[in-house]
Design an enzyme around this catalytic site. Structure first.
Site, mmCIF file in Angstrom:
data_model
loop_
_atom_site.group_PDB
_atom_site.id
_atom_site.type_symbol
_atom_site.label_atom_id
_atom_site.label_comp_id
_atom_site.label_asym_id
_atom_site.label_seq_id
_atom_site.Cartn_x
_atom_site.Cartn_y
_atom_site.Cartn_z
ATOM 1 N N ASP A 283 4.578 38.047 15.866
ATOM 2 C CA ASP A 283 4.683 37.955 14.417
ATOM 3 C C ASP A 283 5.722 38.925 13.874
ATOM 4 O O ASP A 283 6.278 38.712 12.797
ATOM 5 C CB ASP A 283 3.324 38.170 13.745
ATOM 6 C CG ASP A 283 2.622 39.453 14.165
ATOM 7 O OD1 ASP A 283 3.094 40.131 15.089
ATOM 8 O OD2 ASP A 283 1.571 39.775 13.567
ATOM 9 N N CYS B 250 -0.864 48.821 14.447
ATOM 10 C CA CYS B 250 -0.102 49.958 14.938
ATOM 11 C C CYS B 250 0.048 51.013 13.857
ATOM 12 O O CYS B 250 -0.575 50.956 12.803
ATOM 13 C CB CYS B 250 1.284 49.487 15.400
ATOM 14 S SG CYS B 250 2.159 48.562 14.143
ATOM 15 N N ILE C 23 -25.102 48.607 14.380
ATOM 16 C CA ILE C 23 -25.753 49.876 14.675
ATOM 17 C C ILE C 23 -27.118 49.878 13.997
ATOM 18 O O ILE C 23 -27.306 49.284 12.938
ATOM 19 C CB ILE C 23 -24.931 51.108 14.237
ATOM 20 C CG1 ILE C 23 -24.585 51.050 12.747
ATOM 21 C CG2 ILE C 23 -23.690 51.264 15.070
ATOM 22 C CD1 ILE C 23 -23.947 52.329 12.250
#
EC number: 6.3.5.4
Length: 634
Positions: A100, A2, A291
């Site tokens: 958590d 976050c 990639i």
């Protein structure tokens, strides 16, 4: 995973503006698009943007205890949270979630500042304890997750996961720190704990900061460091066997998620080892992402495909045009301060690809720093072997002039490109290593800056960053020392910064099992002769993986994520380089010697010199300045 923000009144209980806090929080919406919330009380404000990975139904932040007098915002993942939860429940704490975050909250209540020693994971934490009138902040062991903060002139303390969240506060001075500019043009990034702004700081990896209302703000305190404490002597076979077990355990500890999980697979040793360990730990095929480049000189996709076939992974590949320079301005906005690692371009693209398939990806970052994988370690040790046999005064008198007058021969065969080696041999180990890793040498930076800007530096040199870390290093072994320097500078300032911003731009969580602190501690205790042996970097790691990976994967020549800067600057970006480096904006800063910028451009265009790295560094600085001007206008 976050983004977090906060405002804290160090002088009392002034009101916190919810609208301002919300604006700061929303600058990081990309870090957590699933949910977001803010909390304010007199003197304290918390904001949080959530990317839901564990306990999707609950675990929202800011989170408070049942009494409402201890609150936390937290960015990252605690991999041992279940064990912590069980221990805390045994101490009488009741849990309302399976997250958590709540384990962190109660860990503070149980152990105070010492709680960080119980955490295994990647994290940036802020805890408000109303009873004690304390704000406690901490950053994880290796600096996987970022933490920015500033003390404003009015006594307000602000923090956030990205520098852009602090910039949203009108009280932050955006005056550029001259020493950070000097650091940037040496390293290609602004090393911790500085930021490009004199008024903002980064909390360094393994550091915490406790701020008490009404008391002077102390200096951050180091709570963890890489020990480099040698193990009892063990055989090569035993070391390789135990290393494989420990790598597997570190990978296993990071497989907890309530969302789709996968791995990056470049085809190099580190990412291939992580995938090999993952494949042996689950019943389902591993999701892997790679990639490919149209230009085969930069393409490693065949090696990635080999590992994918061996472990029957769900392998996803996308081909990227080698001329992917359209991201230049995107990167300037992403990193918030000057950042000159051009491999940020393919890193951004592989994160973009991975997010189509998974929410969490494991990477192989950290293996080179941990296990001496960079070519520069081998070269530095070879130089140091020569250096140790010659008295310092003689070295300076012989190699100093050789380095000064030997021509810079980028075009010549490598055996004739001795200028940098001579320059390094005239220096001690730390200064020689700094010289070797610098994007622009001392002499180039001397010419790059204007007379007036050099005056503002007051004799400061970016070498002081490494000197400071070397003085605090827990080892005097030459190889361990330069690994330690990289762990304090290049790893958090470049590698982990690159991956955090590129991944979070796509709301992708990236985990780095090779930087698990327990694994790092154990590896640091291995003899240097097991890490770099007979010119082979990551020697013991490769030995430990021989049962798991093909010889061609383990022992082929190392190839990084590269982009063709030299060709770009003589071709499609030629005019962009001229406009940026020779335009009015850079000249008006007063920082640069415009005549030297013109020399860089013209000599590179002509093919006489390869100045692609210095030009890219200036180009990204100019892109940062343009973003600054746009922000000021807004």
């Amino acid at each position: 995973m976050c983004g977090i923000v906060g405002i804290f009144d160090t002088r009392g209980q002034r009101a916190i503006d919810p609208a301002l806090l919300s604006r700061m929080n929303e600058t990081q919406h990309h870090r957590g698009p699933d949910e977001g919330d803010i909390y304010t009380e007199p003197g304290v404000g918390f904001g949080h943007r959530r990317l839901s990975v564990i306990d999707l139904a609950s675990g929202q932040q800011p989170m408070f205890n049942a009494a409402g007098d201890v609150g936390v915002v937290f960015n990252g993942e605690i991999y041992n949270y279940r064990e912590l939860t069980a221990e805390l429940e045994g101490l009488g704490f009741a849990f309302r979630t399976n997250s958590d975050t709540e384990a962190v909250l109660h860990a503070w209540e149980a152990w105070g500042e010492a709680c960080v020693h119980r955490l295994r994971g990647m994290f940036a934490i802020a805890v408000w304890d109303r009873k004690q009138q304390v704000m406690f902040m901490a950053r994880d062991h290796m600096g996987v997750k970022p933490f920015f903060y500033a003390v404003l002139p009015d006594g307000m303390f602000i923090f956030g996961s990205e520098l852009k969240s602090l910039r949203a506060h009108p009280g932050l001075s955006r005056e550029i720190d001259p020493t950070a500019v000097e650091d940037y043009f040496a390293y290609g990034y602004v090393p911790e704990p500085k930021t490009i702004y004199g008024g903002a700081r980064k909390l360094a990896p393994g550091y915490c900061l406790t701020v008490r209302i009404g008391q002077p703000i102390p200096a951050p305190k180091q709570w963890w460091d890489v020990p480099f404490k040698l193990h009892e002597k063990m055989t090569e076979q035993d070391a390789a066997g135990e290393l494989a077990v420990r790598v597997r355990e570190a990978v296993q500890s990071q497989l907890k998620a309530d969302v789709p999980l996968g791995a990056f697979l470049s085809g190099g040793v580190d990412s291939s080892a992580v995938v090999a360990m993952m494949a042996g730990l689950g019943s389902e095929p591993v999701n892997t992402c790679s990639i490919a480049f149209k230009d085969k000189a930069f393409d490693e996709s065949e090696y990635a495909a080999t590992v994918a076939r061996q472990y029957n992974t769900n392998h996803h590949v996308e081909t990227v045009d080698t001329d992917d320079y359209a991201l230049l301005d995107t990167l300037a906005g992403l990193y918030d301060e000057p950042y000159a690692d051009s491999s940020a371009i393919p890193t951004y693209r592989v994160c973009q690809l991975a997010r189509k398939r998974v929410t969490v990806a494991l990477s192989g970052d950290g293996g080179d720093e941990n296990l001496a994988g960079y070519r520069r370690y081998r070269l530095t040790m070879a130089e140091d072997a020569v250096r140790s046999r010659i008295p310092p005064a003689l070295r300076r008198s012989v190699f100093g002039p050789l380095g000064k007058y030997y021509p810079k021969a980028d075009w010549a065969p490598r055996v004739f490109r001795a200028k940098t080696t001579f320059e390094s041999l005239a220096r001690d180990l730390v200064e020689g290593y700094f010289h070797g890793v610098s994007i622009m040498s001392d002499a180039m930076r001397e010419r790059l800056f204007s007379d007036s800007f050099r005056g503002r530096l007051q004799g400061y040199s970016a070498l002081e960053v490494m000197r400071g870390h070397a003085a605090r290093a827990p080892t005097d072994d030459p190889l361990s020392l330069i690994q330690y320097l990289d762990m304090k500078t290049y790893l958090p300032g470049d590698i982990l910064t690159k991956v955090d911003r590129a991944s979070m731009a796509h709301a992708l969580e990236v985990r780095v099992p090779l930087l698990d602190h327990k694994l790092v501690e154990w590896i640091s205790g291995l003899s240097s002769s097991l890490k770099l042996k007979d010119g082979e970097g990551k020697y013991i790691f490769k030995k430990s993986m021989e049962r798991h990976l093909p010889h061609d994967i383990l022992y082929r020549k190392k190839q990084g994520f590269a982009v063709p800067l030299a060709a770009w600057f003589r071709g499609p970006l030629r005019q962009r380089v001229r406009d940026s480096l020779l335009g009015r904006d850079l000249a008006e800063t007063g920082i640069f010697n415009v005549a030297f910028l013109r020399e860089l451009v013209e000599q590179h265009e002509s093919g006489r010199r390869d100045y692609s790295a210095p030009i890219w560094t200036v180009l990204m600085f100019e892109a940062f300045l343009r973003k600054e001007l746009e922000g000021a206008g807004a």
